[in-house]
Design an enzyme around this catalytic site. Structure first.
Site, mmCIF file in Angstrom:
data_model
loop_
_atom_site.group_PDB
_atom_site.id
_atom_site.type_symbol
_atom_site.label_atom_id
_atom_site.label_comp_id
_atom_site.label_asym_id
_atom_site.label_seq_id
_atom_site.Cartn_x
_atom_site.Cartn_y
_atom_site.Cartn_z
ATOM 1 N N HIS A 124 0.873 -1.187 0.000
ATOM 2 C CA HIS A 124 0.000 0.000 0.000
ATOM 3 C C HIS A 124 0.906 1.232 0.000
ATOM 4 O O HIS A 124 2.002 1.201 0.574
ATOM 5 C CB HIS A 124 -0.833 -0.054 1.296
ATOM 6 C CG HIS A 124 -1.943 0.933 1.375
ATOM 7 N ND1 HIS A 124 -1.735 2.255 1.708
ATOM 8 C CD2 HIS A 124 -3.283 0.795 1.196
ATOM 9 C CE1 HIS A 124 -2.904 2.873 1.730
ATOM 10 N NE2 HIS A 124 -3.851 2.021 1.422
ATOM 11 N N ASP A 201 2.796 -4.210 8.518
ATOM 12 C CA ASP A 201 1.567 -3.457 8.301
ATOM 13 C C ASP A 201 0.422 -4.467 8.385
ATOM 14 O O ASP A 201 0.197 -5.239 7.451
ATOM 15 C CB ASP A 201 1.649 -2.784 6.925
ATOM 16 C CG ASP A 201 0.296 -2.279 6.435
ATOM 17 O OD1 ASP A 201 -0.719 -2.499 7.124
ATOM 18 O OD2 ASP A 201 0.260 -1.674 5.349
ATOM 19 N N GLN A 204 -4.665 -5.296 6.995
ATOM 20 C CA GLN A 204 -5.606 -6.236 6.371
ATOM 21 C C GLN A 204 -5.637 -7.599 7.047
ATOM 22 O O GLN A 204 -6.411 -8.452 6.647
ATOM 23 C CB GLN A 204 -5.246 -6.419 4.888
ATOM 24 C CG GLN A 204 -5.476 -5.190 4.050
ATOM 25 C CD GLN A 204 -6.941 -4.784 3.978
ATOM 26 O OE1 GLN A 204 -7.837 -5.611 4.137
ATOM 27 N NE2 GLN A 204 -7.183 -3.513 3.756
ATOM 28 N N LYS A 227 -10.630 -0.981 10.434
ATOM 29 C CA LYS A 227 -10.636 -2.255 9.694
ATOM 30 C C LYS A 227 -10.878 -3.423 10.651
ATOM 31 O O LYS A 227 -10.822 -4.580 10.266
ATOM 32 C CB LYS A 227 -9.317 -2.443 8.962
ATOM 33 C CG LYS A 227 -8.989 -1.240 8.070
ATOM 34 C CD LYS A 227 -8.343 -1.613 6.791
ATOM 35 C CE LYS A 227 -7.771 -0.381 6.124
ATOM 36 N NZ LYS A 227 -8.184 -0.249 4.737
ATOM 37 N N CYS A 365 -4.589 1.953 -3.873
ATOM 38 C CA CYS A 365 -3.392 2.563 -3.254
ATOM 39 C C CYS A 365 -2.188 1.634 -3.377
ATOM 40 O O CYS A 365 -1.358 1.563 -2.459
ATOM 41 C CB CYS A 365 -3.622 2.918 -1.788
ATOM 42 S SG CYS A 365 -4.931 4.098 -1.518
#
Ligand code: PMP
Length: 407
Positions: A124, A201, A204, A227, A365
């Site tokens: 991303h 990261d 997700q 999220k 992104c």
């Protein structure tokens, strides 16, 4: 198909009980943001109705209650990700700010000319640009670990890239664009073997299964509350204690100081050293409620249901003429990226929306990977545990109409 009681769970999410453009809503944009259960909405409303006050001031009952709820949420997050201490759970505005914070503070202190930062080709933008900014300022480089045609990280090439000049490997746990689950256990061990630090990261991954930051042995882990069925505007950065202790503060202001004088300022202890200004108290309360909700849910059943939805959708996509899946790695979470051959993704998205089906279209992104594949973007359907097999059927019925209309 699974024992997970999706109809019972759906009743917890009021937003799903509506029509959009004259059709019952089918929400398949969960990778962009997840919906909020009633318990989260209620917790935020209750906080503002009964407890709203500033935290850590301790002068009156409301402030005490607000502080208790705010710090209680931090403790819940620490337990949720198995952090050794809640002092290592820093509130941020989201994944983006967490990564920026590490790049600006750890990066400023530890990166120098000639050093290398590795990210994947699938990142991303929020895990590329902050590193480019600090690398540009200190003379380091940012390099992309190659990703194969199916969206799988190429570990062989990663191994060849590693040398002692690699100081940071910053990698997504799961790709938002394609859904690939990266082999982060291997990446972390390999990076540590050359002395590099690792930031994961987790934007997700966090909603899909239990994350254990100590078992992973990552140095930093960032994610966003929105999220994880919580509110927007809030995120979490976990870090190893010795790293957070050594890092300089990010922003200056109230809360993050111990003493201030014009002769000099000393900084507060963790986690407050990184939390200048009045924080998002209601947001933290909301995230705490989201974690309570998830802790009461059959999370394994939820994951299995999401996986079954993905398989069902991918099988349908493979059987349907004119649909090309993008990202077919065997290691995937419930994200299906695809092209409708001969149609622009944005046009497909519009026609799906007219039929009440919400998906995301575009480069997600993640422009570098779209450039690698030579496509402008994809249509992305991302499933959460409150989606149903009927939702997938509605998606494909809407796609058939899109093909009839556009081609
Ligand atoms: N990384 C990944 C993999 C993401 O999917 C996202 C959100 N799309 C982000 C980072 C940024 O998250 P936020 O916008 O909540 O800061």
């Amino acid at each position: 198909m699974t024992k997970f009681d999706v109809e019972r769970v759906r009743a917890d999410f009021p937003i799903l009980q509506q029509e959009v453009n004259g059709h019952p809503l089918v929400y398949l944009d969960n990778a962009a943001t997840t919906q909020k259960p009633e318990a989260v909405i209620q917790a935020i409303a209750d906080y503002y109705r009964h407890d709203n006050s500033n935290v850590h001031r301790g002068a009156h009952a409301l402030s005490d209650r607000a502080t208790e709820k705010f710090e209680g949420a931090r403790t819940k997050v620490a337990a949720f990700i198995n952090a050794p201490s809640s002092a290592q759970v820093l509130w941020t505005r989201g994944t983006t700010e967490g990564i920026n914070m590490v790049a600006a503070t750890w990066g400023r202190q530890n990166l120098k000319a000639g050093d290398r930062v590795l990210v994947s080709a699938l990142e991303h933008h929020s895990n590329i640009v902050p590193w480019q900014m600090i690398a540009g300022a200190v003379g380091a480089t940012v390099e992309a670990i190659p990703v194969d045609g199916d969206g799988t990280l190429n570990l062989t090439e990663f191994r060849q890239m590693l040398d002692p000049r690699v100081k940071m490997v910053s990698l997504q746990h799961v790709s938002n664009a394609l859904g690939t689950i990266h082999p982060i256990d291997d990446v972390i061990a390999m990076a540590h073997a050359v002395g590099a630090k690792v930031l994961i990261d987790g934007a997700q991954a966090i909603s899909h299964w239990a994350v254990d930051v100590q078992a992973l042995d990552c140095d930093f882990y960032a994610f966003s509350a929105h999220k994880l069925f919580g509110p927007t505007g809030l995120g979490v950065l976990y870090g190893k204690r010795e790293l957070l202790d050594a890092m300089p503060p990010y922003q200056g202001g109230g809360e993050m100081i111990e003493t201030v004088s014009f002769a000099g300022t000393t900084f507060n202890q963790l986690p407050y050293k990184f939390e200048a200004g009045t924080p998002d108290i209601a947001g933290a309360v909301g995230l705490g409620a989201a974690i309570d909700y998830l802790n009461a849910l059959d999370r394994r059943g939820a994951s299995a249901h999401e996986h079954a939805l993905l398989k069902y959708a991918e099988d349908k996509a493979r059987a349907m003429p004119g649909i090309t899946l993008v990202g077919t790695s065997p290691y995937k979470t419930s994200v299906m990226s695809f092209m409708v051959d001969g149609a622009h993704p944005a046009d497909v998205g519009t026609i799906l929306d007219q039929q009440g089906v919400a998906v995301r279209t575009g480069n997600h992104c993640a422009q570098p990977i779209m450039d690698q594949y030579g496509i402008p973007g994809t249509v992305r359907a991302s499933f959460s545990f409150y989606n149903t097999f009927a939702d997938v059927d509605r998606l494909f019925a809407a796609l058939t109409k899109a093909q009839q209309f556009l081609l």
